[in-house]
Each structure stands twice: as structure tokens, then as C-alpha cells.
Design an enzyme around this catalytic site. Structure first.
Site, PDB file in Angstrom:
ATOM      1  N   CYS A  93      13.969  10.737   6.245  1.00 38.00           N
ATOM      2  CA  CYS A  93      14.064  10.321   7.640  1.00 38.00           C
ATOM      3  C   CYS A  93      15.505  10.469   8.121  1.00 38.00           C
ATOM      4  CB  CYS A  93      13.608   8.880   7.786  1.00 38.00           C
ATOM      5  SG  CYS A  93      14.462   7.782   6.659  1.00 38.00           S
ATOM      6  N   GLU A 149      10.243   1.113  10.179  1.00 39.45           N
ATOM      7  CA  GLU A 149      11.249   2.121   9.814  1.00 39.45           C
ATOM      8  C   GLU A 149      10.579   3.470  10.019  1.00 39.45           C
ATOM      9  OE1 GLU A 149      14.323   1.517   9.025  1.00 39.45           O
ATOM     10  OE2 GLU A 149      14.318  -0.615   8.540  1.00 39.45           O
ATOM     11  N   GLU A 175      10.676  16.430  13.714  1.00 39.56           N
ATOM     12  CA  GLU A 175      11.272  16.281  12.378  1.00 39.56           C
ATOM     13  C   GLU A 175      10.888  17.505  11.565  1.00 39.56           C
ATOM     14  OE1 GLU A 175       9.509  12.333  11.146  1.00 39.56           O
ATOM     15  OE2 GLU A 175      11.498  12.163  10.262  1.00 39.56           O
ATOM     16  N   LYS A 199       0.863  -1.180   0.000  1.00 40.55           N
ATOM     17  CA  LYS A 199       0.000   0.000   0.000  1.00 40.55           C
ATOM     18  C   LYS A 199       0.901   1.231   0.000  1.00 40.55           C
ATOM     19  CE  LYS A 199      -1.492   2.593   2.994  1.00 40.55           C
ATOM     20  NZ  LYS A 199      -1.276   3.808   2.166  1.00 40.55           N
TER      21      LYS A 199
HETATM   22  P1  NAD Z   1       2.951   8.585   7.435  1.00 43.65           P
HETATM   23  O1  NAD Z   1       3.221   7.835   8.685  1.00 43.65           O
HETATM   24  O2  NAD Z   1       1.945   9.668   7.471  1.00 43.65           O
HETATM   25  O3  NAD Z   1       2.426   7.576   6.312  1.00 43.65           O
HETATM   26  C1  NAD Z   1       3.175   6.447   5.905  1.00 43.65           C
HETATM   27  C2  NAD Z   1       2.256   5.460   5.247  1.00 43.65           C
HETATM   28  O4  NAD Z   1       1.315   4.975   6.198  1.00 43.65           O
HETATM   29  C3  NAD Z   1       1.424   6.026   4.101  1.00 43.65           C
HETATM   30  O5  NAD Z   1       1.297   5.022   3.108  1.00 43.65           O
HETATM   31  C4  NAD Z   1       0.083   6.292   4.757  1.00 43.65           C
HETATM   32  O6  NAD Z   1      -0.983   6.272   3.838  1.00 43.65           O
HETATM   33  C5  NAD Z   1      -0.002   5.110   5.703  1.00 43.65           C
HETATM   34  N1  NAD Z   1      -0.884   5.275   6.858  1.00 43.65           N
HETATM   35  C6  NAD Z   1      -1.124   6.387   7.579  1.00 43.65           C
HETATM   36  N2  NAD Z   1      -1.968   6.101   8.594  1.00 43.65           N
HETATM   37  C7  NAD Z   1      -2.248   4.772   8.517  1.00 43.65           C
HETATM   38  C8  NAD Z   1      -3.035   3.871   9.287  1.00 43.65           C
HETATM   39  N3  NAD Z   1      -3.716   4.276  10.363  1.00 43.65           N
HETATM   40  N4  NAD Z   1      -3.078   2.571   8.910  1.00 43.65           N
HETATM   41  C9  NAD Z   1      -2.376   2.146   7.849  1.00 43.65           C
HETATM   42  N5  NAD Z   1      -1.624   2.946   7.070  1.00 43.65           N
HETATM   43  C10 NAD Z   1      -1.553   4.246   7.416  1.00 43.65           C
HETATM   44  O7  NAD Z   1       4.352   9.065   6.894  1.00 43.65           O
HETATM   45  P2  NAD Z   1       4.676   9.919   5.588  1.00 43.65           P
HETATM   46  O8  NAD Z   1       4.272  11.329   5.838  1.00 43.65           O
HETATM   47  O9  NAD Z   1       4.155   9.230   4.373  1.00 43.65           O
HETATM   48  O10 NAD Z   1       6.273   9.806   5.538  1.00 43.65           O
HETATM   49  C11 NAD Z   1       7.109  10.604   6.277  1.00 43.65           C
HETATM   50  C12 NAD Z   1       7.559   9.875   7.531  1.00 43.65           C
HETATM   51  O11 NAD Z   1       8.193   8.649   7.166  1.00 43.65           O
HETATM   52  C13 NAD Z   1       8.592  10.641   8.313  1.00 43.65           C
HETATM   53  O12 NAD Z   1       8.329  10.517   9.683  1.00 43.65           O
HETATM   54  C14 NAD Z   1       9.900   9.931   7.948  1.00 43.65           C
HETATM   55  O13 NAD Z   1      10.919  10.081   8.894  1.00 43.65           O
HETATM   56  C15 NAD Z   1       9.446   8.529   7.826  1.00 43.65           C
HETATM   57  N6  NAD Z   1      10.371   7.740   7.012  1.00 43.65           N
HETATM   58  C16 NAD Z   1      11.142   6.803   7.632  1.00 43.65           C
HETATM   59  C17 NAD Z   1      12.053   6.060   6.899  1.00 43.65           C
HETATM   60  C18 NAD Z   1      12.923   5.034   7.557  1.00 43.65           C
HETATM   61  O14 NAD Z   1      13.468   4.192   6.837  1.00 43.65           O
HETATM   62  N7  NAD Z   1      13.098   5.043   8.867  1.00 43.65           N
HETATM   63  C19 NAD Z   1      12.155   6.263   5.517  1.00 43.65           C
HETATM   64  C20 NAD Z   1      11.344   7.223   4.913  1.00 43.65           C
HETATM   65  C21 NAD Z   1      10.442   7.942   5.679  1.00 43.65           C
END
Ligand code: NAD
Length: 489
Positions: free
Chosen positions: A292, A258, A389, A182
Site C-alpha cells: 500500500c 487501512e 494502484e 480473518k
Molecule cells: P482486499 O480488499 O481484496 O481484501 C482484504 C481482505 O478483505 C481479505 O482478507 C479479503 O478476503 C477480505 N474481504 C474482501 N471482501 C470482503 C467482504 N465483502 N467482507 C469481508 N471481508 C472481505 O485487499 P487485498 O487484495 O487482500 O490487499 C491489497 C489491498 O490492501 C491494496 O489496496 C493495498 O493498498 C491494501 N493495503 C493497505 C494497507 C494499509 O495499511 N493501508 C496495508 C496493506 C495493504
């Protein structure tokens, strides 16, 4: 060279379930925007809970045959995917720039990085080894083997649309797991185009299923609760990760998380300052600060803080802002207006508390969600910008006095993904490897990501590692078998 319109015409807009491209039963669509212009690029299927059930059925029904497929066959599918991705590198890069906004040169870099997971795990598929030996008592033989975990649910963020998908899909395929992915609703096109590529290189029907949805929580909850699901791998924010971990507890799912970061970038007085500035530009401005791994806090020895700030500011002032497709652009748009609001409110809070603004600090007028690259120095402890962040092109500089002060400041966060350290003192560098509480560290470098390395964090930055020798084990269970001593039975 494929034009934008020609490329978009090739991207599937339906769901990919059981090897077929199908319409959503919801009848709804998601409009995917170009953050540089605000224009709609494509409208794609918006999956419902019924579509999620169909994807879960497909993944579960295909698991046994996929696990029984020879590792070499699984590996060769990944290798063909790697080769075809090289041929389509320009297309994947352009697609990421269109839907996410990153400069084209960086998008090409992501095709290289993201593609490497296909090559790496094509090689790992045939190296899933076990152990055989006598038990310590000599009364039996111990066998340790690794088996696919089973159907896996993969959830990815918007900031690295290709690499976050391949970093999960490639090890799942290599290990013999079926999957549902997803992608984030803001940047789903790259995943759809990648699923098409996997179909073309012969991935059997049902091994990978793609759900694009605007209702992530509703669509994901029944999948996570399904007893046939055996693994949840998530990349995204710590808050959503915490929610998913709670949901995963009900069925005791294997999880990889992650999550967010708040990377310290520590510059000692003995560092090569020019190299530190080069590293800082990469660690901060790659992906327009939306990584991230982005350096969030520059912790610089007080004797060199002014010089570091002025060298860095000079470089930052030269960064060209614009649509990522334009030549020479280094700073594309942030993902949406909300991201600009967040970055700006953090900057204004820091200034109100006494930080000095050296450059930037304002949004860019016009279409698209642009924010000026910004440098703040003398940022005061307690400012929101040091805790959260930033996810934008903003540098915050904090001076420190000695090594103990630097370590205390660097570790003063609930996150623990990556740290960066610049020093010429080898022993000091070695001490920091052990005293900084992060899963990864760049020692005199500003980027650490590599498909051959274990990527992941400690503390609230996550659980598990992706890539490296460790990455495939996120999709394997360990099974131990004891047999009697064959000489005495
Ligand atoms: P997010 O947590 O808002 O969303 C991530 C994913 O989760 C999206 O696909 C979103 O649609 C889905 N999602 C959101 N709520 C959900 C729920 N209740 N149930 C299931 N799926 C759900 O994050 P974002 O804004 O897309 O990405 C940015 C974040 O990701 C930052 O915090 C960044 O640090 C982190 N990130 C971490 C890594 C790593 O490897 N540690 C890599 C890239 C990004």
C-alpha cells in the site's frame, strides 16, 4: 534448517475457535498455492457462517475475563510471543515466501517488522494511563480512564501476511480485547502458524479466534452485524473498506480502516540523486511493488528527470527474477495471474497513450505469475496507471516544473497514505510536510514503516492509526467520570 515440507507439516490446517483447533462445518477446503510455481502448498479449513457464529460466541464469552486480566500478564504473553517468534524467524520467513512469493530476505525483514508489534505492545499494555483533576469551576473532580473496546473483528490482506496480523492482534491483546481474525484466503498459513505460537505462549482460550474462508462476505456479514461485536479493523482495498464501513454503520461500530494508496515520490532538482534512486528502489520494489506504501508515481523535476530515469533503469535491469527462496532474487512472482494481467494492462494503456518504455513491460513465460520490472517515463496525464494502484514492479515517471506543480501533481489522487520527498532544501521539505495530503511522509527516505510510529492514511486511504502511541487507542474507549468536590460534600 527446516525444509519446506517439514515446515508445512507444522502449520495447522483447521479453524482456531475457543482455544481449540476444529474442523469447519462446511466440509469444504481452501487450496493455498505457491505463486512462484502454481503448486498447492496446503489445503485448509474453509469456514462457514456457523463457524463464524461459534467464533463470535467464543470472543464474546471471553471478553470479561480477558479485560479483567492484569495488564502485566497480557504484556508478558506478548513478550513471550515476541521471543518465540525470534526463535522461529526463519520458519515464519520461509512460510511467507512460500505462500506470498516475496524474496526470503524481505520475508525476514517482515518477521522483524511484524515481531516488533509484539514487543512494542507488550510494553504499551502497562502504560494505559488516564487523567484526574479539578473541573475548571472547582466544583468537582474529573476522571478520564480507558477501557477495552470489546470483541474485535480483524480482517487482513495477503501482501504482508505476518505484519498485518500482528499490527492488529498485538494492540487488541494489550488493550484487553478479544478478537476474531480473518486472514486473506490467498495467504492464510502465516496467521494460522502465528495463532499456534500464541497458544503455545499461554494466550487464554477464546482470546484469539481464527477463521479462514473463501466466502469472506458471507462469513463476515453476520459477525459485523452482531451487537456483541464492538470493533472492526480492516486492512485492504478502498473498495472493500467502503463496503465494510457501510455495514459497520448499522451497529455504529468503532472502525479502523487501512486502505489503498497511490504514493507520490517527488524528486527535486537539488536532491542527492543517488540517494533518491536508492530510496526509489525500496519504495517501489519492496514486496514486488505489492505494498500500500509502494511509490506509484515518480514526480521528478524536468531538469533531472532523464538522469534519474537512466540511473534507476540501470538498477532495475540488474534485478534478479525468480522464486523467492532462490539466492539473490529481488523480484518474486506477483500474487496471481490476475495481478499480472492488471499490471500489464496498466502498462499497455500508458504506452498506448504515449509513455516511453525504458525496460521491462512484459510478463515472464513459464509457471508462476511473474512480471518483468518495468520503467516508464513521460507518462501522460490521464493514464490509468497514474490513477490506480499498480501493485506490481512498475515505475512511472512524470516531470514537473516547479514546487507548486509538484504539489498539485502529488495531491491529484483520492488516496492519501504516504508520500516520499527528496530534497536538500530544509524549508522546502518543511513546506511539503504541510502541503502534501498524506498521513505519512518519507523525507529523503524510501521506507517509513516502524512499529513505534502511527501508520495510516487520510482521504480514501483510511481512518485511524496502527502502531505507535496511537495504536492501542484504536482498541480502547475513553470513559469520563465526574465526582463532586470532596471538600464541599
Ligand atoms: P482486499 O480488499 O481484496 O481484501 C482484504 C481482505 O478483505 C481479505 O482478507 C479479503 O478476503 C477480505 N474481504 C474482501 N471482501 C470482503 C467482504 N465483502 N467482507 C469481508 N471481508 C472481505 O485487499 P487485498 O487484495 O487482500 O490487499 C491489497 C489491498 O490492501 C491494496 O489496496 C493495498 O493498498 C491494501 N493495503 C493497505 C494497507 C494499509 O495499511 N493501508 C496495508 C496493506 C495493504
Amino acid at each position: 534448517m527446516t525444509t519446506e515440507a517439514e515446515l508445512l507439516a507444522k502449520v495447522p490446517t483447521q479453524l482456531f475457535i475457543g482455544g481449540d483447533w476444529v474442523d469447519s462445518t462446511s466440509g469444504r477446503a481452501i487450496a493455498v498455492h505457491d505463486p512462484a510455481t502454481g503448486m498447492v502448498l496446503l489445503s485448509i479449513a474453509d469456514a462457514s457462517v456457523e463457524d463464524a457464529a461459534a467464533a463470535m460466541d467464543a470472543a464474546a464469552d471471553t471478553q470479561a475475563s480477558w479485560a479483567a486480566t492484569a495488564p502485566r500478564v497480557r504484556g508478558e504473553i506478548l513478550r513471550r510471543a515476541f521471543d518465540l517468534m525470534q526463535q522461529r524467524a526463519d520458519e515464519f520467513a520461509l512460510l511467507m515466501t512460500l505462500e506470498m512469493g516475496k524474496p526470503l530476505a524481505e520475508a525476514r525483514g517482515e518477521v522483524t517488522y511484524g515481531g516488533e508489534f509484539l514487543r512494542w505492545f507488550s510494553e504499551e499494555a502497562v502504560r494505559i494511563s488516564g487523567r484526574y483533576g479539578k473541573n475548571p469551576e472547582g466544583t468537582g473532580r474529573m476522571i478520564v480512564t480507558h477501557l477495552p473496546v470489546g470483541p474485535s473483528y480483524l480482517i487482513t490482506p495477503w501482501n504482508f501476511p505476518l505484519a498485518m496480523a500482528t499490527r492488529k492482534i498485538a494492540p487488541a491483546i494489550a488493550a484487553g480485547c478479544t478478537a476474531i481474525i480473518k486472514p486473506a484466503e490467498l495467504t492464510p498459513l502465516t496467521t494460522l502458524y502465528f495463532a499456534k505460537l500464541l497458544d503455545e505462549v499461554g494466550l487464554p482460550k477464546g482470546v484469539l479466534n481464527v477463521l479462514t474462508t473463501s466466502t469472506s462476505r458471507e462469513v463476515s456479514a453476520p459477525i459485523i452485524a452482531d451487537p456483541r461485536l464492538r470493533k472492526l479493523s480492516f486492512t485492504g482495498s478502498t473498495g472493500v473498506g467502503q463496503t465494510l464501513l457501510k455495514q459497520a454503520a448499522d451497529t455504529v461500530l468503532r472502525t479502523s480502516m487501512e486502505l489503498g494508496g497511490n504514493a507520490p515520490f517527488v524528486v527535486f532538482e537539488d536532491a542527492d540523486l543517488d540517494k533518491a534512486v536508492d530510496g526509489a528502489m525500496l519504495a517501489k520494489f519492496r514486496n514486488i511493488g505489492q505494498a500500500c506504501t509502494a511509490a506509484n508515481r515518480f514526480i521528478v523535476h524536468s531538469s533531472v528527470a532523464d538522469e534519474f530515469a537512466s540511473k534507476l533503469t540501470e538498477r532495475v535491469k540488474a534485478l534478479k527474477i525468480g522464486r523467492g527462496t532462490e539466492e539473490g532474487v529481488a523480484i518474486g512472482p506477483l500474487i496471481n495471474a490476475g495481478a499480472v494481467d492488471k499490471a500489464d494492462s496498466l502498462v499497455q494503456d500508458a504506452i498506448a497513450r504515449g509513455a516511453q518504455l525504458l525496460t521491462g513491460g512484459t510478463r515472464v513465460a513459464g509457471d508462476g505469475s511473474f512480471y518483468e520490472p518495468t520503467v516508464l517515463t513521460e507518462v501522460v496525464a490521464g493514464s490509468d496507471i497514474l490513477r490506480e494502484e499498480i501493485f506490481g514492479p512498475v515505475v512511472t515517471i512524470i516531470p514537473f516544473t516547479d514546487e507548486a506543480d509538484a504539489v498539485a501533481k502529488a495531491n491529484d489522487t483520492e488516496y492519501g497514505l504516504v508520500s516520499y520527498v527528496f530534497t536538500r532544501d530544509l524549508a522546502r521539505g518543511q513546506r511539503l510536510i504541510e502541503s502534501l495530503q498524506t498521513g505519512m511522509m518519507g523525507l529523503n527516505v524510501g521506507v517509513v514503516s516502524n512499529a513505534a510510529a502511527p501508520f495510516g492514511g487520510v482521504k480514501q486511504s483510511g481512518v485511524g492509526r496502527e502502531g505507535g502511541l496511537e495504536g492501542i487507542h484504536e482498541y480502547l474507549e475513553t470513559k469520563y467520570v465526574l465526582t463532586p468536590d470532596p471538600f464541599s460534600s
